[in-house]
Motif scaffolding. Structure first.
Motif: not given
Length: 328
Positions: A15-27, A125-138
């Protein structure tokens, strides 16, 4: 590529807690994506699970791919785990059907470090089920703290001599926006100062002044701005238009049908009529296909304009509006 073997993970998630900012995002890599999915932390770890199982932290949307392909995606297909002490994120492949990072296969129960902007595809490799990861530390070098605190820069879309256009995630609500920036430092020498082009600064200030007072469905909406030359806090956040511009659409399709052309033309007339009716009037300096944005990839997409616009200032002694301008 060096990988390591891990034990078979538990299929349940914490179960995920409530943090003010995520550690990352995916799109998810779909044409009309306008919201990033936040990855929240537990009290002890930064972990996210991805798969078609509903208990995953990030379930794969069934509408993303055809049903036959969707069934190939494992219920718990892969895991993202961030080690905050090392500022590194690991991808763990939990599926025998394979997970691919930037086109490179990660074998079953193997791990691979991933970086900000890496593309993860499920099953092929060419799947439409794909996402991009974005790191909040970047962090992109040279961007001021005010911008970095509010937004996570996803990638640079276009770059000129004195300004850049980026895609960014609004940290407060996870929406994706376009950000126009006059950087405070040189990309090659991030700790040295450079002379800011006064013309570029003036143009951006004019754009902020106009967009802050306009509200029309066919005029791009301003989300946020910061305009302080002394502290180099110069940027403009706008709603995202995922469909590209009309010039690119014409290049891709060759020509527009009469109904589509009529649909676009009516929207442009409505926007221009609204601008000319303002006090003082707003005049578009270059109403060309390259400056007409499309909200999405649909054939009958809503348009957005008001790039390269200016206000006409009244000169009482001359009885007319005068200003310097380019192509009208």
């Amino acid at each position: 590529m060096s990988t390591s073997t891990v034990s078979n993970p538990e299929l349940s998630t914490s179960s995920y807690g409530n943090s003010s900012t995520p550690w990352g995002w995916l799109v998810w890599n779909e044409p009309n994506a306008t919201v990033a999915i936040p990855l929240w932390s537990t009290e002890r770890e930064h972990v996210a699970t991805i798969g078609r199982g509903l208990l995953c932290t990030v379930p794969v949307p069934p509408t993303l791919v055809a049903n036959s392909f969707f069934q190939r995606i494992s219920r718990h297909h892969c895991t993202l785990q961030s080690a905050s002490e090392h500022m590194q994120t690991l991808l763990i492949n939990n599926s025998p059907n394979g997970t691919f990072v930037n086109g490179e296969r990660v074998d079953y129960l193997r791990t691979l470090p991933i970086d900000h902007g890496d593309v993860v595809a499920l099953c092929s490799a060419d799947s439409e089920a794909s996402f991009t990861f974005y790191d909040n530390h970047y962090r992109y070098l040279g961007y001021h703290l005010d911008l970095s605190n509010k937004y996570l820069i996803m990638n640079i879309v276009a770059s000129g001599a004195y300004s850049e256009v980026c895609r960014g995630i609004v940290k407060s609500n996870n929406t994706i926006v376009a950000i126009k920036i006059v950087p405070r430092s040189n990309r090659r020498a991030p700790y040295s100062s450079v002379a800011v082009n006064t013309r570029a600064v003036k143009a951006l200030g004019n754009e902020i002044s106009i967009l802050s007072t306009t509200e029309h469905p066919c005029i791009v909406k301003m989300v946020d701005s910061s305009f302080d030359v002394n502290t180099s806090r110069i940027f403009l956040a706008l709603e995202l238009a995922n469909g590209g511009d009309l010039q690119q659409r014409l290049h891709d399709v060759g020509h527009l049908s009469e109904p589509v052309s009529r649909f676009i033309f009516v929207q442009l007339v409505s926007a221009i009529k609204y601008c000319h009716g303002r006090s003082p009037p707003i005049v578009h300096r270059d109403l060309s296909p390259a400056n007409i944005l499309l909200v999405n990839a649909d054939e009958f997409a809503r348009v957005k304009t008001l790039k390269q616009a200016l206000r006409l200032r009244h000169q009482p002694q001359q009885g007319c509006h005068q200003c310097r301008c380019g192509l009208l």
